[in-house]
Enzyme design. Structure first.
Site, short mmCIF file in Angstrom:
data_model
loop_
_atom_site.label_atom_id
_atom_site.label_comp_id
_atom_site.label_asym_id
_atom_site.label_seq_id
_atom_site.Cartn_x
_atom_site.Cartn_y
_atom_site.Cartn_z
N TRP A 138 -8.91 8.13 -8.60
CA TRP A 138 -10.13 8.47 -9.35
C TRP A 138 -10.01 8.01 -10.80
O TRP A 138 -10.97 7.45 -11.37
CB TRP A 138 -10.42 9.98 -9.27
CG TRP A 138 -11.24 10.30 -8.05
CD1 TRP A 138 -10.78 10.77 -6.85
CD2 TRP A 138 -12.67 10.15 -7.90
NE1 TRP A 138 -11.82 10.91 -5.97
CE2 TRP A 138 -12.98 10.55 -6.57
CE3 TRP A 138 -13.68 9.72 -8.73
CZ2 TRP A 138 -14.30 10.52 -6.09
CZ3 TRP A 138 -14.99 9.70 -8.25
CH2 TRP A 138 -15.28 10.09 -6.94
N TRP B 17 -15.69 11.90 -13.52
CA TRP B 17 -14.88 11.60 -12.33
C TRP B 17 -14.24 12.86 -11.75
O TRP B 17 -13.97 12.93 -10.54
CB TRP B 17 -13.80 10.55 -12.67
CG TRP B 17 -12.79 11.00 -13.71
CD1 TRP B 17 -12.88 10.82 -15.06
CD2 TRP B 17 -11.56 11.70 -13.48
NE1 TRP B 17 -11.78 11.36 -15.69
CE2 TRP B 17 -10.95 11.89 -14.75
CE3 TRP B 17 -10.91 12.17 -12.36
CZ2 TRP B 17 -9.72 12.55 -14.91
CZ3 TRP B 17 -9.68 12.83 -12.51
CH2 TRP B 17 -9.10 13.02 -13.78
N GLU C 141 0.84 -1.21 0.00
CA GLU C 141 0.00 0.00 0.00
C GLU C 141 0.87 1.25 0.00
O GLU C 141 0.60 2.21 -0.72
CB GLU C 141 -0.93 0.02 1.23
CG GLU C 141 -1.88 -1.15 1.37
CD GLU C 141 -2.93 -1.19 0.29
OE1 GLU C 141 -2.99 -0.27 -0.53
OE2 GLU C 141 -3.70 -2.17 0.27
N TRP D 298 -20.67 11.98 -20.47
CA TRP D 298 -21.01 12.21 -19.06
C TRP D 298 -22.32 12.99 -18.98
O TRP D 298 -22.58 13.85 -19.82
CB TRP D 298 -19.92 13.02 -18.36
CG TRP D 298 -18.56 12.41 -18.35
CD1 TRP D 298 -17.44 12.91 -18.93
CD2 TRP D 298 -18.15 11.20 -17.69
NE1 TRP D 298 -16.35 12.09 -18.69
CE2 TRP D 298 -16.77 11.03 -17.93
CE3 TRP D 298 -18.82 10.24 -16.92
CZ2 TRP D 298 -16.05 9.94 -17.44
CZ3 TRP D 298 -18.09 9.16 -16.43
CH2 TRP D 298 -16.74 9.02 -16.69
N TRP E 192 2.02 1.87 -3.33
CA TRP E 192 1.02 2.50 -4.23
C TRP E 192 1.09 4.01 -4.13
O TRP E 192 0.91 4.74 -5.10
CB TRP E 192 -0.40 2.04 -3.88
CG TRP E 192 -0.74 0.73 -4.53
CD1 TRP E 192 -0.96 -0.45 -3.91
CD2 TRP E 192 -0.90 0.49 -5.94
NE1 TRP E 192 -1.23 -1.42 -4.85
CE2 TRP E 192 -1.21 -0.87 -6.09
CE3 TRP E 192 -0.80 1.29 -7.08
CZ2 TRP E 192 -1.42 -1.46 -7.33
CZ3 TRP E 192 -1.02 0.71 -8.33
CH2 TRP E 192 -1.32 -0.63 -8.44
N ASN F 52 -10.64 3.04 2.57
CA ASN F 52 -10.34 2.87 1.14
C ASN F 52 -11.44 2.11 0.40
O ASN F 52 -11.82 2.48 -0.71
CB ASN F 52 -9.01 2.14 0.98
CG ASN F 52 -8.63 2.00 -0.48
OD1 ASN F 52 -8.50 2.99 -1.19
ND2 ASN F 52 -8.47 0.76 -0.95
C1 LIG Z 1 -11.36 7.49 -5.07
C2 LIG Z 1 -10.18 7.44 -4.12
C3 LIG Z 1 -9.55 8.61 -3.73
C4 LIG Z 1 -8.44 8.59 -2.87
N1 LIG Z 1 -7.86 9.77 -2.49
C5 LIG Z 1 -6.77 9.75 -1.69
C6 LIG Z 1 -6.14 10.97 -1.28
O1 LIG Z 1 -6.55 12.08 -1.63
N2 LIG Z 1 -5.06 10.88 -0.44
C7 LIG Z 1 -4.55 9.67 -0.04
O2 LIG Z 1 -3.57 9.66 0.72
N3 LIG Z 1 -5.11 8.51 -0.43
C8 LIG Z 1 -6.20 8.52 -1.25
N4 LIG Z 1 -6.78 7.32 -1.61
C9 LIG Z 1 -6.09 6.05 -1.30
C10 LIG Z 1 -6.49 5.36 0.01
O3 LIG Z 1 -7.89 5.31 0.14
C11 LIG Z 1 -5.90 6.05 1.24
O4 LIG Z 1 -4.53 6.29 1.07
C12 LIG Z 1 -6.10 5.16 2.48
O5 LIG Z 1 -7.46 4.87 2.68
C13 LIG Z 1 -5.54 5.89 3.70
O6 LIG Z 1 -5.79 5.15 4.86
P1 LIG Z 1 -4.61 4.51 5.71
O7 LIG Z 1 -3.51 5.50 5.89
O8 LIG Z 1 -5.24 3.95 6.93
O9 LIG Z 1 -4.14 3.36 4.71
P2 LIG Z 1 -3.28 2.00 4.95
O10 LIG Z 1 -4.08 0.89 4.37
O11 LIG Z 1 -2.82 1.87 6.34
O12 LIG Z 1 -2.05 2.19 3.93
C14 LIG Z 1 -0.82 2.80 4.32
C15 LIG Z 1 -0.50 3.94 3.37
O13 LIG Z 1 -0.38 3.45 2.04
C16 LIG Z 1 -0.85 4.45 1.12
N5 LIG Z 1 -1.98 3.91 0.33
C17 LIG Z 1 -2.87 2.96 0.68
N6 LIG Z 1 -3.73 2.71 -0.32
C18 LIG Z 1 -3.38 3.54 -1.33
C19 LIG Z 1 -3.89 3.76 -2.64
N7 LIG Z 1 -4.94 3.08 -3.14
N8 LIG Z 1 -3.31 4.70 -3.41
C20 LIG Z 1 -2.24 5.42 -2.95
N9 LIG Z 1 -1.71 5.24 -1.72
C21 LIG Z 1 -2.28 4.33 -0.92
C22 LIG Z 1 -1.31 5.64 1.94
O14 LIG Z 1 -0.28 6.61 1.99
C23 LIG Z 1 -1.56 5.03 3.31
O15 LIG Z 1 -1.42 5.95 4.37
C24 LIG Z 1 -7.93 7.34 -2.44
C25 LIG Z 1 -8.56 6.15 -2.82
C26 LIG Z 1 -9.68 6.20 -3.65
C27 LIG Z 1 -10.34 4.90 -4.05
#
Ligand SMILES: Cc1cc2nc3c(=O)[nH]c(=O)nc-3n(C[C@H](O)[C@H](O)[C@H](O)COP(=O)(O)OP(=O)(O)OC[C@H]3O[C@@H](n4cnc5c(N)ncnc54)[C@H](O)[C@@H]3O)c2cc1C
Length: 229
Positions: A148, A125, A38, A69, A41, A107
């Site tokens: 997105w 989107w 993650e 759209w 990512w 997420n």
């Molecule tokens: C439509 C959509 C919009 C999003 N917008 C954002 C946003 O503006 N900012 C943001 O930080 N994340 C965004 N995310 C990704 C993700 O949802 C969040 O990073 C995550 O939920 C943060 O929670 P956590 O720190 O507990 O994640 P954990 O599951 O604990 O993951 C650890 C870290 O990994 C990174 N990470 C995890 N999943 C993703 C992912 N899919 N993409 C990129 N990095 C990821 C984050 O930095 C996160 O803090 C988005 C996801 C979706 C589907």
């Protein structure tokens, strides 16, 4: 279950680096590969926007510039219902209300809500990306835009087939009953499994703004039209 680290705002604001997380977690041992993936990512998203600085405002796959759209008063009304958590799909509404109240969404719920706006409501989107940008505490240009565009199928990393998430299937699959009862108080008295799609809508909770089958059909037709261009 929440079951995630909630590190994203701290990463976004530079309070901790991904390298520090990587080493601390790896040294702690245990099954950490998914979590480190993650974090990877996030770096991937940063890399995408380094290469494509306008990624938050432009379809990476050009054919989507011709996507039909929805726009106009009906689309605006549906967009407002989505923002306010009044779509009549409990899992979507719980997520959107949590976002408004707290700046946070898990997420999985972000994926469901984004897919609903794009596929079920056929709304660009970029309107959703902007709303998340305005409301998320971890709003991050790269992660937001990349996720997105991935949800919309417009991104550099998107599948060629049309993926339409079914919110009424996702909700029981992820056992979202308690989550819905917390964020949609009108449904607080509804038990599982009815909570995922209540046949009776108490307290003024709305009926679905569009039926799943009709929405799915409309999205498939819009995407088929795209292929014909
Ligand atoms: C439509 C959509 C919009 C999003 N917008 C954002 C946003 O503006 N900012 C943001 O930080 N994340 C965004 N995310 C990704 C993700 O949802 C969040 O990073 C995550 O939920 C943060 O929670 P956590 O720190 O507990 O994640 P954990 O599951 O604990 O993951 C650890 C870290 O990994 C990174 N990470 C995890 N999943 C993703 C992912 N899919 N993409 C990129 N990095 C990821 C984050 O930095 C996160 O803090 C988005 C996801 C979706 C589907």
């Amino acid at each position: 279950m929440e079951a995630t680290s909630r590190l994203s705002p701290h990463l976004h604001f530079g309070e901790i680096s991904p390298a520090a997380i990587w080493h601390a977690v790896r040294d702690a041992g245990g099954s950490v590969d998914t979590f480190l993936g993650e974090v990877g990512w996030r770096d991937y998203a940063q890399n995408v926007i380094l290469q494509f600085p306008d990624y938050g405002g432009r379809n990476a796959r050009a054919p989507f510039d011709h996507m039909a759209w929805r726009s106009g008063p009906d689309a605006d009304r549906d967009f407002r219902a989505w923002c306010q958590g009044r779509t009549g799909y409990p899992i979507v509404d719980a997520g959107m209300r949590e976002l408004w109240a707290s700046g946070w969404m898990h997420n999985r719920v972000r994926m469901i809500a984004a897919s609903f706006l794009i596929k079920h409501l056929l709304i660009d989107w970029r309107r959703g990306e902007q709303w998340f940008w305005d409301t998320l505490v971890d709003a991050d240009y790269g992660s937001n835009a990349v996720n997105w565009q991935w949800s919309a199928g417009t991104g550099v990393d998107s599948n060629m087939f049309v993926r339409i998430m079914a919110p009424l299937t996702q909700s029981p699959k992820f056992d979202a009953g308690d989550y819905i009862r917390r964020w949609v108080p009108e449904l607080a008295g509804v038990s599982d499994p009815l909570i995922h799609d209540p046949p009776v809508r108490p307290g003024g909770y709305p009926s679905p703004i569009i039926a799943h089958a009709a929405a799915r059909q409309r999205a498939l037709e819009a995407h088929a039209g795209l292929k014909a261009i």
